[in-house]
Design a protein around this motif. Structure first.
Motif, mmCIF file in Angstrom:
data_model
loop_
_atom_site.group_PDB
_atom_site.id
_atom_site.type_symbol
_atom_site.label_atom_id
_atom_site.label_comp_id
_atom_site.label_asym_id
_atom_site.label_seq_id
_atom_site.Cartn_x
_atom_site.Cartn_y
_atom_site.Cartn_z
ATOM 1 N N SER A 57 0.867 -1.149 0.078
ATOM 2 C CA SER A 57 0.019 -0.042 0.047
ATOM 3 C C SER A 57 0.956 1.313 -0.021
ATOM 4 O O SER A 57 1.424 1.369 1.044
ATOM 5 N N PRO A 58 0.854 2.142 -1.095
ATOM 6 C CA PRO A 58 -0.101 2.242 -2.009
ATOM 7 C C PRO A 58 0.010 1.488 -3.239
ATOM 8 O O PRO A 58 -1.124 1.425 -4.135
ATOM 9 N N VAL A 59 1.127 0.628 -3.584
ATOM 10 C CA VAL A 59 1.038 0.115 -4.969
ATOM 11 C C VAL A 59 0.179 -0.969 -5.282
ATOM 12 O O VAL A 59 -0.637 -0.789 -6.274
ATOM 13 N N LEU A 60 0.426 -2.053 -4.349
ATOM 14 C CA LEU A 60 -0.571 -3.149 -4.765
ATOM 15 C C LEU A 60 -2.189 -2.764 -4.685
ATOM 16 O O LEU A 60 -2.831 -3.117 -5.587
ATOM 17 N N ASP A 61 -2.444 -2.159 -3.660
ATOM 18 C CA ASP A 61 -3.612 -1.469 -3.459
ATOM 19 C C ASP A 61 -4.274 -0.749 -4.601
ATOM 20 O O ASP A 61 -5.370 -1.051 -5.100
ATOM 21 N N GLY A 62 -3.334 0.128 -4.905
ATOM 22 C CA GLY A 62 -3.969 0.945 -6.104
ATOM 23 C C GLY A 62 -4.133 0.498 -7.284
ATOM 24 O O GLY A 62 -5.013 0.507 -8.049
ATOM 25 N N VAL A 63 -3.106 -0.502 -7.853
ATOM 26 C CA VAL A 63 -3.118 -1.376 -9.172
ATOM 27 C C VAL A 63 -4.515 -2.005 -8.929
ATOM 28 O O VAL A 63 -4.980 -2.077 -9.940
ATOM 29 N N LEU A 64 -4.774 -2.889 -8.016
ATOM 30 C CA LEU A 64 -5.869 -3.792 -7.942
ATOM 31 C C LEU A 64 -7.222 -2.790 -8.155
ATOM 32 O O LEU A 64 -7.977 -3.274 -8.676
ATOM 33 N N ILE A 65 -7.000 -1.644 -7.566
ATOM 34 C CA ILE A 65 -8.316 -0.941 -7.877
ATOM 35 C C ILE A 65 -8.582 -0.718 -9.087
ATOM 36 O O ILE A 65 -9.503 -0.437 -9.907
ATOM 37 N N LEU A 66 -7.310 0.142 -9.843
ATOM 38 C CA LEU A 66 -7.310 0.232 -11.265
ATOM 39 C C LEU A 66 -7.724 -0.975 -12.240
ATOM 40 O O LEU A 66 -8.495 -0.902 -12.879
ATOM 41 N N PHE A 67 -7.316 -2.033 -11.894
ATOM 42 C CA PHE A 67 -7.635 -3.429 -12.343
ATOM 43 C C PHE A 67 -9.152 -3.855 -12.502
ATOM 44 O O PHE A 67 -9.650 -4.090 -13.431
ATOM 45 N N VAL A 68 -9.653 -3.800 -11.044
ATOM 46 C CA VAL A 68 -10.999 -4.082 -10.717
ATOM 47 C C VAL A 68 -12.023 -3.130 -11.705
ATOM 48 O O VAL A 68 -12.957 -3.359 -12.499
ATOM 49 N N THR A 69 -11.583 -1.870 -11.773
ATOM 50 C CA THR A 69 -12.333 -0.921 -12.423
ATOM 51 C C THR A 69 -12.328 -1.027 -13.993
ATOM 52 O O THR A 69 -13.137 -0.984 -14.387
ATOM 53 N N ALA A 70 -10.969 -1.320 -14.430
ATOM 54 C CA ALA A 70 -10.781 -1.586 -15.853
ATOM 55 C C ALA A 70 -11.795 -2.822 -16.223
ATOM 56 O O ALA A 70 -12.310 -2.772 -17.296
ATOM 57 N N LEU A 71 -11.754 -3.768 -15.233
ATOM 58 C CA LEU A 71 -12.534 -4.981 -15.764
ATOM 59 C C LEU A 71 -14.083 -4.560 -15.931
ATOM 60 O O LEU A 71 -14.508 -5.351 -16.616
ATOM 61 N N ILE A 72 -14.443 -3.759 -14.965
ATOM 62 C CA ILE A 72 -15.932 -3.320 -14.991
ATOM 63 C C ILE A 72 -16.335 -2.667 -16.389
ATOM 64 O O ILE A 72 -16.941 -2.639 -17.017
ATOM 65 N N PHE A 73 -15.478 -1.156 -16.157
ATOM 66 C CA PHE A 73 -15.982 -0.304 -17.217
ATOM 67 C C PHE A 73 -15.380 -0.780 -18.758
ATOM 68 O O PHE A 73 -15.820 -0.143 -19.779
ATOM 69 N N ASN A 74 -14.209 -1.410 -18.975
ATOM 70 C CA ASN A 74 -13.819 -1.953 -20.195
ATOM 71 C C ASN A 74 -14.626 -3.058 -20.697
ATOM 72 O O ASN A 74 -14.377 -3.350 -21.959
ATOM 73 N N ASN A 75 -15.564 -3.628 -20.165
ATOM 74 C CA ASN A 75 -16.385 -4.470 -20.581
ATOM 75 C C ASN A 75 -17.664 -4.416 -20.567
ATOM 76 O O ASN A 75 -18.648 -5.130 -20.817
ATOM 77 N N MET A 76 -18.085 -3.095 -20.496
ATOM 78 C CA MET A 76 -19.424 -2.459 -20.644
ATOM 79 C C MET A 76 -20.071 -2.779 -22.019
ATOM 80 O O MET A 76 -21.205 -2.848 -21.771
ATOM 81 N N THR A 77 -19.592 -2.624 -23.043
ATOM 82 C CA THR A 77 -19.756 -2.925 -24.164
ATOM 83 C C THR A 77 -19.190 -4.029 -24.948
ATOM 84 O O THR A 77 -18.133 -4.430 -24.711
ATOM 85 N N SER A 78 -19.860 -4.466 -26.009
ATOM 86 C CA SER A 78 -19.478 -5.684 -26.667
ATOM 87 C C SER A 78 -18.142 -5.466 -27.583
ATOM 88 O O SER A 78 -17.397 -6.093 -27.905
ATOM 89 N N SER A 79 -17.989 -4.004 -27.853
ATOM 90 C CA SER A 79 -16.950 -3.494 -28.714
ATOM 91 C C SER A 79 -15.341 -3.328 -28.066
ATOM 92 O O SER A 79 -14.431 -3.357 -28.338
ATOM 93 N N ARG A 80 -15.660 -3.163 -26.661
ATOM 94 C CA ARG A 80 -14.592 -3.430 -25.747
ATOM 95 C C ARG A 80 -14.432 -4.501 -25.080
ATOM 96 O O ARG A 80 -15.267 -5.023 -24.413
#
Length: 199
Positions: free
Chosen positions: A154-177
């Motif tokens: 913390s802050p590196v692993l915590d922060g990276v995991l937050i960015l990763f989970v957010t990316a999993l959610i928002f980068n898969n919202m549409t079928s084109s991403r």
């Protein structure tokens, strides 16, 4: 002959650069939302956990990672292995160099960045913002240096995991991403989404 090769290379470069700028408004929207939420969560956690003017949780390399993870999601540098592994390896290298060569910045800064590049290459986790993570461990404030190896968690692993989970959610919202690219996660995500939308 060399002139023709040069002209052909120039045309290819122009085409590639032009093609890279052809991003539709949906891409802009999801890139904005993903990066806003990811960095927003980190900023919120920063305001809760740390007081004063020194920013510990929100390190600068996370901004560069956001550009890759939310803006160029198909890049090999944006994939989870590179995102998480690159930051964690670089943080470990940075803290180790800071402990071995604590007060000689002209030596510790280039050593931390150079070693982090080499170790990311060896482990196939090359993530350009990782170099900044290593550099921050060496040149950061006293509060960051006092964290020692806790900087990795913390802050590196915590922060990276937050960015990763957010990316999993928002980068898969549409079928084109699709994120991560070449993954079955995207297919399963949309199957589950369709099941819930029918009910």
């Amino acid at each position: 002959m060399p002139n023709q090769k040069l002209q052909r290379s120039y045309r290819k470069t122009r085409y590639i650069l032009y093609k890279e700028t052809l991003i539709d408004s949906k891409e802009h929207f999801w890139s904005f939302i993903g990066s806003f939420v990811g960095i927003g969560i980190l900023s919120y956690l920063e305001s809760i956990r740390f007081s004063g003017s020194d920013i510990v949780f929100l390190i600068g390399s996370f901004g560069a990672s956001s550009v890759l993870v939310y803006g160029i999601i198909q890049s090999p540098f944006s994939q989870p292995r590179n995102l998480i592994g690159g930051h964690v390896i670089s943080a470990i290298i940075g803290v180790t160099v800071q402990k071995l060569v604590p007060d000689i910045v002209w030596l510790s800064a280039p050593l931390a960045v150079s070693l982090s590049i080499i170790f990311m290459q060896i482990t196939k986790t090359l993530h350009p913002p990782g170099g900044a993570t290593a550099l921050i461990a060496v040149t950061g404030s006293a509060q960051i240096k006092d964290l020692g190896y806790m900087y990795v968690l913390s802050p590196v692993l915590d922060g990276v995991l937050i960015l990763f989970v957010t990316a999993l959610i928002f980068n898969n919202m549409t079928s084109s991403r699709t994120y991560p690219s070449h993954s079955t996660y995207h297919k399963h995500y949309h199957k589950i989404r369709k099941r819930f939308s029918r009910k």
